[in-house]
Design an enzyme around this catalytic site. Sequence first.
Site, mmCIF file in Angstrom:
data_model
loop_
_atom_site.group_PDB
_atom_site.id
_atom_site.type_symbol
_atom_site.label_atom_id
_atom_site.label_comp_id
_atom_site.label_asym_id
_atom_site.label_seq_id
_atom_site.Cartn_x
_atom_site.Cartn_y
_atom_site.Cartn_z
ATOM 1 N N LEU A 9 20.500 39.434 43.124
ATOM 2 C CA LEU A 9 20.456 38.146 43.061
ATOM 3 C C LEU A 9 21.363 37.195 43.622
ATOM 4 O O LEU A 9 21.282 36.032 44.108
ATOM 5 C CB LEU A 9 19.794 37.619 41.669
ATOM 6 C CG LEU A 9 18.639 38.131 41.004
ATOM 7 C CD1 LEU A 9 18.479 37.941 39.637
ATOM 8 C CD2 LEU A 9 17.329 37.884 41.866
ATOM 9 N N GLN B 152 26.812 35.977 37.241
ATOM 10 C CA GLN B 152 25.862 35.419 38.252
ATOM 11 C C GLN B 152 25.543 34.171 37.964
ATOM 12 O O GLN B 152 24.776 33.518 38.432
ATOM 13 C CB GLN B 152 24.698 36.584 38.408
ATOM 14 C CG GLN B 152 25.080 37.752 38.965
ATOM 15 C CD GLN B 152 24.042 38.734 39.203
ATOM 16 O OE1 GLN B 152 23.669 39.463 38.376
ATOM 17 N NE2 GLN B 152 23.568 38.858 40.476
ATOM 18 N N HIS C 40 29.054 44.372 38.061
ATOM 19 C CA HIS C 40 29.293 42.956 38.001
ATOM 20 C C HIS C 40 30.350 42.414 36.785
ATOM 21 O O HIS C 40 31.054 41.610 37.221
ATOM 22 C CB HIS C 40 28.087 42.274 37.713
ATOM 23 C CG HIS C 40 27.266 42.057 38.736
ATOM 24 N ND1 HIS C 40 27.611 41.283 40.015
ATOM 25 C CD2 HIS C 40 26.004 42.393 39.315
ATOM 26 C CE1 HIS C 40 26.596 41.092 40.834
ATOM 27 N NE2 HIS C 40 25.575 41.697 40.456
ATOM 28 N N HIS D 151 24.482 48.627 38.297
ATOM 29 C CA HIS D 151 24.722 47.675 39.084
ATOM 30 C C HIS D 151 25.324 46.324 38.131
ATOM 31 O O HIS D 151 26.160 45.660 38.499
ATOM 32 C CB HIS D 151 23.344 47.237 39.642
ATOM 33 C CG HIS D 151 23.375 46.142 40.510
ATOM 34 N ND1 HIS D 151 23.232 46.274 41.863
ATOM 35 C CD2 HIS D 151 23.619 44.824 40.172
ATOM 36 C CE1 HIS D 151 23.244 45.035 42.317
ATOM 37 N NE2 HIS D 151 23.437 43.991 41.357
HETATM 38 ZN ZN ZN Z 1 23.799 42.165 41.348
#
Ligand code: ZN
Length: 183
Positions: free
Chosen positions: A108, A50, A153, A149
């Site tokens: 996010l 991310q 990712h 979660h």
């Molecule tokens: Zn996430």
Amino acid sequence: MIRDIVFYPDPVLRKVGSRVEDVTPEIRQLAADMIETMYDAHGVGLAAHQVGVSVQLAVIDVSHDEECVSYLRVNGEDKSPGEICPIVFLNPVVELLGEKDTDTEGCLSFPDLRGEITRSFEVRASVMTLDGKTLVIETDGLFARAIQHEVDHLFGKLFIDRMSSARKLAIRRQLKEMQDQYG
Ligand code: ZN
């Protein structure tokens, strides 16, 4: 340093992260930056993908709510979320345990998008720390959900992949808008 958060549909979000074999100064800096970035964005977790780096490193902090788990054991010892958060972990292997549980999640990398996601209520995760130690984390509730979660990712999987087909249909336009804006 706060880093820019990568939004869907950036292709880095779909990459399988490489294992971190060597905790270099760059990896330590990345971890420190990710914690800062997570707090700045008011998230409870953040994966390296991310911030644009596809390695198996994630950070989680669920200590805002000490009641969000009914138990937490680290290497067999009882802990509270505040004692181990923020946690930085590398190269996770997760065992899914317990009943399935459905709750609302955000991410996010998807501002303004939320959805009901069904996951295992409990996990046993074996992870590496920046000091090269192995931790076995056993927990439930929000911590277990956040681990699942973030680990998704690290393997290129996103929470939209786990939404019901009805929900996926309902958010089709929002995803299209994100593709136009960030693609
Ligand atoms: Zn996430």
